[in-house]
Every structure is written in structure tokens, then in C-alpha cells.
Motif scaffolding. Structure first.
Motif, PDB file in Angstrom:
ATOM      1  N   PRO A 111      -8.323   4.041  -0.145  1.00 48.52           N
ATOM      2  CA  PRO A 111      -9.571   4.798  -0.322  1.00 48.52           C
ATOM      3  C   PRO A 111      -9.254   6.304  -0.315  1.00 48.52           C
ATOM      4  N   ILE A 112     -10.092   7.067  -1.006  1.00 46.57           N
ATOM      5  CA  ILE A 112      -9.817   8.496  -1.176  1.00 46.57           C
ATOM      6  C   ILE A 112      -9.575   9.203   0.154  1.00 46.57           C
ATOM      7  N   ARG A 113     -10.378   8.851   1.165  1.00 50.33           N
ATOM      8  CA  ARG A 113     -10.221   9.603   2.416  1.00 50.33           C
ATOM      9  C   ARG A 113      -8.876   9.310   3.092  1.00 50.33           C
ATOM     10  N   PHE A 114      -8.315   8.127   2.849  1.00 54.04           N
ATOM     11  CA  PHE A 114      -6.986   7.849   3.406  1.00 54.04           C
ATOM     12  C   PHE A 114      -5.883   8.457   2.535  1.00 54.04           C
ATOM     13  N   GLN A 115      -6.174   8.643   1.236  1.00 54.82           N
ATOM     14  CA  GLN A 115      -5.222   9.400   0.407  1.00 54.82           C
ATOM     15  C   GLN A 115      -5.149  10.847   0.909  1.00 54.82           C
ATOM     16  N   LYS A 116      -6.315  11.391   1.248  1.00 55.00           N
ATOM     17  CA  LYS A 116      -6.329  12.762   1.794  1.00 55.00           C
ATOM     18  C   LYS A 116      -5.616  12.798   3.141  1.00 55.00           C
ATOM     19  N   ARG A 117      -5.836  11.769   3.921  1.00 56.67           N
ATOM     20  CA  ARG A 117      -5.200  11.734   5.254  1.00 56.67           C
ATOM     21  C   ARG A 117      -3.672  11.660   5.107  1.00 56.67           C
ATOM     22  N   ALA A 149      -1.902  13.205   3.100  1.00 61.38           N
ATOM     23  CA  ALA A 149      -1.390  14.572   2.923  1.00 61.38           C
ATOM     24  C   ALA A 149      -1.266  15.288   4.273  1.00 61.38           C
ATOM     25  N   GLU A 150      -2.058  14.834   5.250  1.00 60.03           N
ATOM     26  CA  GLU A 150      -2.032  15.490   6.571  1.00 60.03           C
ATOM     27  C   GLU A 150      -1.031  14.846   7.530  1.00 60.03           C
ATOM     28  N   VAL A 151      -0.967  13.521   7.533  1.00 59.87           N
ATOM     29  CA  VAL A 151      -0.175  12.826   8.561  1.00 59.87           C
ATOM     30  C   VAL A 151       0.978  12.017   7.985  1.00 59.87           C
ATOM     31  N   GLY A 152       1.143  12.036   6.663  1.00 62.45           N
ATOM     32  CA  GLY A 152       2.202  11.245   6.043  1.00 62.45           C
ATOM     33  C   GLY A 152       1.647   9.914   5.546  1.00 62.45           C
ATOM     34  N   LEU A 153       2.279   9.379   4.507  1.00 64.98           N
ATOM     35  CA  LEU A 153       1.763   8.163   3.873  1.00 64.98           C
ATOM     36  C   LEU A 153       1.788   6.963   4.824  1.00 64.98           C
ATOM     37  N   LEU A 180       0.829  -1.210   0.000  1.00 66.58           N
ATOM     38  CA  LEU A 180       0.000   0.000   0.000  1.00 66.58           C
ATOM     39  C   LEU A 180       0.865   1.262   0.000  1.00 66.58           C
ATOM     40  N   CYS A 181       2.017   1.202   0.652  1.00 66.75           N
ATOM     41  CA  CYS A 181       2.926   2.362   0.610  1.00 66.75           C
ATOM     42  C   CYS A 181       3.480   2.557  -0.808  1.00 66.75           C
ATOM     43  N   ALA A 182       3.660   1.434  -1.511  1.00 66.09           N
ATOM     44  CA  ALA A 182       4.190   1.512  -2.882  1.00 66.09           C
ATOM     45  C   ALA A 182       3.104   1.916  -3.879  1.00 66.09           C
ATOM     46  N   GLN A 183       1.833   1.650  -3.535  1.00 65.31           N
ATOM     47  CA  GLN A 183       0.709   1.971  -4.427  1.00 65.31           C
ATOM     48  C   GLN A 183      -0.346   2.786  -3.670  1.00 65.31           C
ATOM     49  N   PRO A 184      -0.019   4.022  -3.296  1.00 71.89           N
ATOM     50  CA  PRO A 184      -0.971   4.806  -2.480  1.00 71.89           C
ATOM     51  C   PRO A 184      -2.288   5.070  -3.203  1.00 71.89           C
ATOM     52  N   ASP A 185      -2.319   4.929  -4.526  1.00 70.47           N
ATOM     53  CA  ASP A 185      -3.578   5.122  -5.248  1.00 70.47           C
ATOM     54  C   ASP A 185      -4.570   4.004  -4.931  1.00 70.47           C
TER      55      ASP A 185
END
Ligand code: MG
Length: 389
Positions: A341-347, A349-353, A333-338
Motif C-alpha cells: 500500500p502507498i503508505r507503506f511504500q512511503k514508510r 523510504a523512512e525506515v527501509g524496505l 513483497l520485498c521483491a515487489q515493493p510496488d
């Protein structure tokens, strides 16, 4: 006397205030003294603040997912043993029994108990240790701290605020669970009751599950001093019972003797301490626990469970497999952040991948984690390849 006092409808806080004034001890946390919520809300017409907290927890997605999270044994071993959800319910039941007997706030205790394991990741403590390793560079992982993240940030019950907007007493209780090393800290007696009930509960039900699943025999359990005391008290009757019935009776009495001892011990301590209010109680060194002599036997039971159950070769094998899957899924999941889910992609940006991936994975049930691992980590060693159909 105002209209409400003459029998008209009362608000939830007033109802709680009246009820608690009759039932609770001075050292209990009374709802009317609550420090409220981060995002102020109007009083509910018929529920007190801690009742509302309890209901918000019960109606949360994270709470429902506890049914799909293991306690000690995986779902492969049948359907008798405890899940994280039934463990939580047993803790709440025992904690409320203790709280009522000590005249503490049962609503607050229930909310704290239902919350206490809400942050458990998939695969029990094996999963927690694996996630902690995955997140070392980002500050590690603790299910107690993650439980706070769930109720303060990740759950969505209202468009007006993130999380569940629980009372500060419930949040502080959970915060203490995540930072126990920071003692001495202010913590309410209700928080201490839940901690005591947790260990009484899992000692008893893990012993029950381990015997039922054949990891240890009833005779081996009966040699552990605390269980031996219980068997002696049951006397000749025990020998006349079917082994299934004998096991259930021993487990029942394991709980009963610990709760009874704790109540006798703590009632005396509370009477001696003469605590005038919850704030004083919160800062007092008074411990909610069994008497020193029973504590020794309780620890002997815990040592037995550790050696004979938690370190059982079959559980260690399951633990290693589960941790490998979790490491692989986290890395993928770290290698494929896409794929988040969208809300964790947004998260992210706030707390790091890494933290966002950890938050996503920690919320999964065991089965969902298995499924996603099989999807994303195909070609790697998958669970399907290591388990019979
Ligand atoms: Mg627990």
C-alpha cells in the motif's frame, strides 16, 4: 470552594481526580499526576486521560484486527477457542479485578491490558518468530515493540499527529514489555498487574481450549499439581458433573485460586512496603505475583502446557506451514515493493524496505495474510494446496 466543587460540571481530569482521591491507594498512579501526551491536547469534558487512552485503543483498526489473529489455535479448529482479541479481553477483566482489589488505577490498567498484545502479528508466536527471522538484518521483530510502533506511528486517528497520542504512562508500560531484559527499570504497579494477569489468563484459557479441542484429556490436566489442588477442593461434587461442566469449573477455579493467592500475597507486601506514591512504587522491587509456593505450581502448569499443547505435533505442523507462508510473503513483497500500500511504500523510504514490509505484514489478520500469500505467491507451495477445502 469554586463553582465546580458546588456541583457544576467538572472537566474529565477533575472528575477523575475526585473519583481517584476517594478510591485509589497512595501508591496507585493518579490521573492528575500524569506526565501527559507527546502532543498536548485539551482536557476532555467528562473522560479522564486513561479512559481516553482506553477508548482510542478500542477504536483503533489494530484492535479490531485482533479478532482475526490466532492466540494458540487457528480458526480451522472451530469457534470455541480464544482469539487474540478474546484473550486480550480476558486479560483486561482479570487485571481490572486485581487492580480494583489493590486500589490501583483501573482505567490505566484497562488501557495497558487492551494494548498489551496489539502488536501481535498473524499466526501467533509462530508468526512472530518467522518475522523475527525475516528482519534479522534490520534489527529483528518483537510484538511488544511493534505494539508501540502501531500506537505511536501507524495508527491514524487525527490529522494533528501520528499514532494515537496516548499518555506517557501507557507508552512507558508498553515500552517496558518490549525491554524486560533491561530491568531494573521504573514501572508502575499497574504495569506489573497486567503482566501478572496475562500469564494467569493464558495458562487457564489454554488449558481450557486444549481439553475442549482434545489435545489433552481432563484427567491428564487434573494430574498437574495446581489443577489437582483445584479438583481436590471441589471434592466429590466434581464426579457428579458432566465433563464439560467439570472442565469449566476447574478452569474457573484455576483462575480464582491464582488471583486470590496473588491478592493475599501482594496485599501483605504492599502493607509492609508502605509506598507513599506511584513514583516510589514504580522504583520499588515489589513484585505483583502469586506466592512462592503457588509460583512453583504455576510453573508446573506452564511446563505441562508447553510440552503437551504448544509442542503438540498438530500445532508444530501448523506452525511450520504458517512460518513458511510468512517467509514467502515477506520475500515476495520485498521483491515487489510496488505491491505495498502507498503508505507503506512511503514508510520504506523512512525506515527501509524490510522494516516497512515487516510492519505491513505484522498488521495483517491470519486470513488476510493467507489471501495475500495465495495471490502473490501463486506457483509456490500455497496454503490452499496443503489444506482440505
Ligand atoms: Mg497476552
Amino acid at each position: 470552594m469554586n463553582e465546580s466543587d458546588e456541583g457544576g460540571p467538572l472537566g474529565g481530569l477533575q472528575t477523575a481526580r475526585r473519583r481517584e482521591a476517594l478510591l485509589l491507594a497512595p501508591y496507585a498512579m493518579h490521573s492528575c499526576d500524569s506526565r501527559g501526551r507527546v502532543y498536548p491536547e485539551a482536557e476532555h469534558p467528562y473522560r479522564g486521560p486513561y479512559q481516553r487512552d482506553r477508548d482510542r485503543i478500542v477504536h483503533s483498526a489494530a484492535y479490531r484486527r485482533l479478532s482475526g489473529k490466532m492466540q494458540v489455535f487457528t480458526g480451522d479448529r472451530g469457534d470455541y477457542h480464544r482469539t487474540r482479541l478474546t484473550h486480550t479481553q480476558e486479560v483486561a477483566s482479570i487485571a481490572r479485578t486485581i487492580g480494583r482489589a489493590l486500589r490501583l488505577n483501573e482505567d490505566l490498567i484497562e488501557a495497558l491490558a487492551l494494548l498489551h498484545d496489539l502488536g501481535h502479528p498473524p499466526y501467533g508466536h509462530a508468526g512472530e518468530d518467522a518475522l523475527d527471522e525475516c528482519l534479522q538484518a534490520a534489527g529483528g521483530f518483537s510484538h511488544n515493540r511493534y505494539g508501540l510502533t502501531v500506537v505511536e506511528v501507524l495508527e491514524h486517528r487525527s490529522p494533528d499527529y501520528p499514532g494515537l497520542n496516548l499518555t506517557r504512562e501507557v507508552l512507558d508500560g508498553q515500552l517496558w514489555r518490549g525491554e524486560k531484559s533491561a530491568e531494573p527499570v521504573q514501572r508502575l504497579l499497574e504495569v506489573r498487574v497486567v503482566d501478572a494477569a496475562d500469564s494467569i489468563t493464558y495458562n487457564a484459557h489454554d488449558a481450557d481450549d486444549a481439553v475442549k479441542l482434545g489435545l489433552v484429556t481432563l484427567e491428564e490436566l487434573a494430574e498437574v499439581p495446581l489443577a489437582s489442588d483445584v479438583c481436590r477442593a471441589l471434592g466429590k461434587r466434581l464426579g457428579t458433573l458432566h465433563p464439560e461442566q467439570a472442565r469449566k469449573l476447574i478452569v474457573h477455579d484455576l483462575i480464582d485460586c491464582q488471583v486470590g493467592d496473588l491478592l493475599r500475597h501482594c496485599s501483605q507486601q504492599l502493607a509492609d512496603a508502605d509506598l507513599p506514591d506511584a513514583e516510589t512504587a514504580g522504583g520499588s522491587p515489589l513484585r505483583i505475583e502469586v506466592s512462592p509456593s503457588l509460583q512453583v505450581k504455576k510453573e508446573q502448569l506452564e511446563a505441562f502446557l508447553y510440552e503437551r499443547v504448544y509442542r503438540h505435533p498438530e500445532l508444530l505442523e501448523m506452525r511450520a506451514e504458517a512460518q513458511a507462508r510468512l517467509h514467502e510473503l515477506f520475500t515476495q513483497l520485498c521483491a515487489q515493493p510496488d505491491r505495498l500500500p502507498i503508505r507503506f511504500q512511503k514508510r520504506a523510504a523512512e525506515v527501509g524496505l524490510a522494516r516497512a514490509v515487516g510492519d505491513y505484514v505484522a498488521g495483517m489478520t491470519d486470513r488476510y495474510c493467507d489471501q495475500l500469500h495465495a495471490q502473490l505467491c501463486a506457483g509456490r507451495r500455497s496454503r490452499a494446496m496443503t489444506r482440505p477445502a
